[in-house]
Design an enzyme around this catalytic site. Structure first.
Site, PDB file in Angstrom:
ATOM      1  N   THR A  85      -8.794  19.384  50.611  1.00  0.00           N
ATOM      2  CA  THR A  85      -9.792  19.477  51.673  1.00  0.00           C
ATOM      3  C   THR A  85      -9.107  19.509  53.031  1.00  0.00           C
ATOM      4  O   THR A  85      -9.441  20.312  53.908  1.00  0.00           O
ATOM      5  CB  THR A  85     -10.766  18.292  51.610  1.00  0.00           C
ATOM      6  OG1 THR A  85     -11.423  18.286  50.342  1.00  0.00           O
ATOM      7  CG2 THR A  85     -11.807  18.368  52.705  1.00  0.00           C
TER       8      THR A  85
ATOM      9  N   GLN B 161     -15.320  21.916  48.374  1.00  0.00           N
ATOM     10  CA  GLN B 161     -14.873  21.559  49.723  1.00  0.00           C
ATOM     11  C   GLN B 161     -14.144  22.729  50.378  1.00  0.00           C
ATOM     12  O   GLN B 161     -13.160  23.254  49.820  1.00  0.00           O
ATOM     13  CB  GLN B 161     -13.939  20.350  49.676  1.00  0.00           C
ATOM     14  CG  GLN B 161     -14.593  19.108  49.105  1.00  0.00           C
ATOM     15  CD  GLN B 161     -14.255  18.893  47.643  1.00  0.00           C
ATOM     16  OE1 GLN B 161     -14.301  19.826  46.848  1.00  0.00           O
ATOM     17  NE2 GLN B 161     -13.906  17.657  47.291  1.00  0.00           N
TER      18      GLN B 161
ATOM     19  N   GLN C 283     -19.955  23.218  51.815  1.00  0.00           N
ATOM     20  CA  GLN C 283     -19.542  21.832  51.622  1.00  0.00           C
ATOM     21  C   GLN C 283     -18.364  21.510  52.537  1.00  0.00           C
ATOM     22  O   GLN C 283     -17.383  22.246  52.577  1.00  0.00           O
ATOM     23  CB  GLN C 283     -19.157  21.585  50.157  1.00  0.00           C
ATOM     24  CG  GLN C 283     -18.793  20.142  49.858  1.00  0.00           C
ATOM     25  CD  GLN C 283     -18.652  19.878  48.373  1.00  0.00           C
ATOM     26  OE1 GLN C 283     -19.103  20.646  47.544  1.00  0.00           O
ATOM     27  NE2 GLN C 283     -18.032  18.762  48.031  1.00  0.00           N
ATOM     28  N   ASP C 284     -18.508  20.406  53.295  1.00  0.00           N
ATOM     29  CA  ASP C 284     -17.411  19.928  54.158  1.00  0.00           C
ATOM     30  C   ASP C 284     -17.086  20.888  55.303  1.00  0.00           C
ATOM     31  O   ASP C 284     -15.920  21.161  55.584  1.00  0.00           O
ATOM     32  CB  ASP C 284     -16.142  19.665  53.338  1.00  0.00           C
ATOM     33  CG  ASP C 284     -16.275  18.476  52.414  1.00  0.00           C
ATOM     34  OD1 ASP C 284     -17.398  17.959  52.279  1.00  0.00           O
ATOM     35  OD2 ASP C 284     -15.266  18.073  51.820  1.00  0.00           O
TER      36      ASP C 284
ATOM     37  N   ASP D 133     -22.281  17.029  52.579  1.00  0.00           N
ATOM     38  CA  ASP D 133     -21.332  16.265  53.403  1.00  0.00           C
ATOM     39  C   ASP D 133     -20.757  17.142  54.514  1.00  0.00           C
ATOM     40  O   ASP D 133     -19.559  17.083  54.803  1.00  0.00           O
ATOM     41  CB  ASP D 133     -20.192  15.729  52.533  1.00  0.00           C
ATOM     42  CG  ASP D 133     -20.668  14.961  51.325  1.00  0.00           C
ATOM     43  OD1 ASP D 133     -21.792  14.423  51.350  1.00  0.00           O
ATOM     44  OD2 ASP D 133     -19.915  14.902  50.333  1.00  0.00           O
TER      45      ASP D 133
ATOM     46  N   ARG E 295     -24.441   9.982  53.217  1.00  0.00           N
ATOM     47  CA  ARG E 295     -24.091   9.122  52.087  1.00  0.00           C
ATOM     48  C   ARG E 295     -22.725   8.506  52.353  1.00  0.00           C
ATOM     49  O   ARG E 295     -21.896   9.082  53.067  1.00  0.00           O
ATOM     50  CB  ARG E 295     -24.114   9.898  50.763  1.00  0.00           C
ATOM     51  CG  ARG E 295     -23.160  11.080  50.682  1.00  0.00           C
ATOM     52  CD  ARG E 295     -23.270  11.733  49.321  1.00  0.00           C
ATOM     53  NE  ARG E 295     -22.285  12.806  49.148  1.00  0.00           N
ATOM     54  CZ  ARG E 295     -21.806  13.194  47.971  1.00  0.00           C
ATOM     55  NH1 ARG E 295     -22.200  12.591  46.862  1.00  0.00           N
ATOM     56  NH2 ARG E 295     -20.921  14.173  47.892  1.00  0.00           N
TER      57      ARG E 295
ATOM     58  N   TRP F  67     -19.215   7.809  52.016  1.00  0.00           N
ATOM     59  CA  TRP F  67     -17.967   8.261  51.392  1.00  0.00           C
ATOM     60  C   TRP F  67     -17.005   7.097  51.174  1.00  0.00           C
ATOM     61  O   TRP F  67     -16.337   7.015  50.152  1.00  0.00           O
ATOM     62  CB  TRP F  67     -17.351   9.327  52.302  1.00  0.00           C
ATOM     63  CG  TRP F  67     -16.070   9.918  51.829  1.00  0.00           C
ATOM     64  CD1 TRP F  67     -15.588   9.979  50.548  1.00  0.00           C
ATOM     65  CD2 TRP F  67     -15.083  10.558  52.644  1.00  0.00           C
ATOM     66  NE1 TRP F  67     -14.371  10.611  50.519  1.00  0.00           N
ATOM     67  CE2 TRP F  67     -14.043  10.972  51.797  1.00  0.00           C
ATOM     68  CE3 TRP F  67     -14.996  10.819  54.019  1.00  0.00           C
ATOM     69  CZ2 TRP F  67     -12.917  11.650  52.278  1.00  0.00           C
ATOM     70  CZ3 TRP F  67     -13.885  11.490  54.486  1.00  0.00           C
ATOM     71  CH2 TRP F  67     -12.852  11.900  53.627  1.00  0.00           C
TER      72      TRP F  67
END
Length: 524
Positions: free
Chosen positions: A288, A318, A340-341, A362, A430, A432
């Site tokens: 990531t 990610q 994502q990310d 996220d 959420r 992490w």
């Protein structure tokens, strides 16, 4: 970061907070053992302190903290050497990718610790706590890379050391920083002191600025690629502000603006017209951390009127559009597009003003002290069966002065999600990491936000230790009547509590970049 299941953390951090020396009696003959016993991890403190011959007995907490930081620095230097030596032991490309991140992250950790102990560095306690928070985040990021690539069994155990615990000790020795950090002389015209007068003019009147270099794909500028312009900037003498104007076009480049490239400013022709795009992802074999289309570490970075994009798509998991590990970085009227990310607010102090952020899972995440103001946050359609989480904040230690503050912004469904809104659940965030901290303040929450508001990461993990807050939000998704009942969640009713997360307090200054007609507010 977006993994559903994580291996147990190397550190099992308690909510230990160092007692103020004003609250405890220091024995007249207090030695290293006594001081180490006041920290969250006394044993490695005692062990490594005992190896330093000629150690003096500190009389004050500040003296002991300096000793503790120097100790962490010494052990980090040793750990970096050991980590470099493990390169030949990597068995495949995935281990090599995670290992390469770790080498870089250990080097950056040493930079942060060096800056903290350097007597020539003029810094506040808040600066010190920020840099130590970053040092700890770097080592956590190193471990995460091995986890997400599924290569934790061989090289990672060989890297086991006590550096993270020693940094935790230094963080616990710091002063509380959740107060007003402003001074009247520090700010001029609504800008923090580190934004120089020339930069204020550039931000407000970017179209009339004379750049140091111009990038244009058609050959009408100084360079055809942004990378070529950054290479020139790296060879300049001094570290004064260096402005690169990127004319309209789609630039397919992966850029790394490293820690030695300070005070770089990228200006575009507007977020619709100047686009930097890449497609690295965890699904494609990157970590990531290394998937970012643009990664910035150099202090004082400013971007204006640019889109940062990652086109890997949701199926590759990610995939970061922008990662900032740059202290005092500013993004003004920029766009961040991914799934994502998308936006990795990795570490340090960051400010986002009038930006657009698009993603699915996220998609605003990391462990910086980041404030987003007047931003448009758009949830996109995820893969089937996925749940959307706007944020995933990664604080691992209760003494890190980090978190995500979203203020006076809007959270809405992108067009592709709006068409199928009933098929997916959307949550504000959420946890992490164990001490995840995020607040939404005076923000419009669209009907896409689930009544529960927040999503578990993995069962009961972090639900008692996180800090999630909502303060005077509006819109159809803002009702708190059916929100989660976690111990760490709260509906903030006190303006004083909410004020801790304003630009004036949370990132040590009024980090507004005002434009004509935009209200100037340092607080709520």
């Amino acid at each position: 970061m977006g993994l559903k299941f994580l291996i147990p953390l190397f550190l099992s951090l308690s909510s230990f907070l160092f007692l103020s020396t004003a609250a405890i009696k220091i024995p007249s003959a207090a030695g290293i053992t006594w001081w180490c016993d006041q920290t969250p991890y006394p044993e490695p403190c005692k062990h490594f302190m005992a190896q330093n011959k000629g150690q003096f007995f500190p009389k004050h907490k500040s003296d002991f903290r300096k000793m503790a930081v120097k100790l962490a620095l010494e052990r980090a230097i040793t750990a970096e050497g050991n980590t470099k030596a493990l390169g030949s032991k990597c068995r495949n490309s995935r281990e090599k990718a995670a290992w390469a991140d770790c080498v870089k992250l250990y080097q950056e950790t040493i930079e942060q610790l060096n800056k903290t102990v350097d007597p020539s560095t003029k810094c506040t306690d808040f600066d010190t706590q920020t840099w130590l928070s970053t040092a700890l985040t770097n080592l956590e990021t190193c471990r995460t890379g091995f986890t997400e690539l599924g290569t934790t069994d061989f090289v990672l155990p060989l890297m086991s050391n006590n550096v993270s615990k020693l940094i935790c000790n230094t963080l616990a020795l710091g002063e509380s920083n959740e107060t007003d950090h402003e001074t009247g002389a520090y700010y001029k015209g609504g800008f923090p002191g580190w934004v120089r007068p020339g930069d204020r003019r550039r931000l407000l009147q970017a179209s009339s600025v004379r750049p140091n270099l111009v990038v244009a794909q058609d050959g009408s500028g100084d360079h055809r690629t942004i990378k070529a312009a950054l290479d020139v900037a790296a060879r300049r003498s001094g570290s004064g502000r260096f402005v690169i104007h990127v004319r309209r076009g789609v630039y397919r480049e992966n850029l790394e603006i490293g820690s030695k490239l300070k005070n770089i400013m990228l200006t575009g022709d507007g977020l619709r017209y100047t686009i930097i795009t890449g497609s690295r992802s965890v699904g494609g074999g990157s970590t990531t951390f290394n998937s970012a289309t643009v990664a910035v570490t150099g202090e004082g970075f400013i971007a204006r009127g640019i889109t940062f994009r990652n086109t890997a798509g949701p199926q590759n998991h990610q995939a970061v559009a922008l990662r900032s590990s740059a202290d005092l970085s500013v993004f003004y009227r920029c766009s961040f597009e991914g799934y994502q990310d998308t936006l990795y607010v990795h570490s340090q102090r960051q400010f986002y003003k009038e930006c657009y952020i698009y993603g699915t899972v996220d998609f605003i995440f990391g462990n910086a002290a980041a404030v987003l103001q007047n931003c448009m946050i758009y949830a996109r359609r995820p893969m089937a069966s996925q749940k959307i989480a706007v944020t995933a904040q990664g604080r691992t230690d209760p003494n890190q002065n980090t978190g995500i503050s979203i203020h006076d912004s809007r959270v809405m469904a992108a067009p592709d999600l709006a068409r199928v809104l009933g098929s997916f659940q959307t949550f504000l965030g959420r946890p992490w990491k164990e001490y995840s901290r995020t607040v939404f303040m005076q923000t419009y929450l669209g009907s896409l936000v689930d009544p529960a508001g927040w999503l578990e990461w993995d069962g009961n993990f972090a639900l008692n230790t996180l800090y999630y807050g909502e303060y005077r939000n509006s819109g159809p998704g803002s009702s708190t009547g059916r929100r989660v009942r976690w111990r760490g969640y709260r509906v903030i009713t006190s303006a004083a509590e909410a004020g801790r997360f304003t630009v004036a307090n949370f990132i040590a200054g009024r980090l507004w970049l005002p434009a004509a007609g935009v209200p100037f507010t340092a607080g709520l």
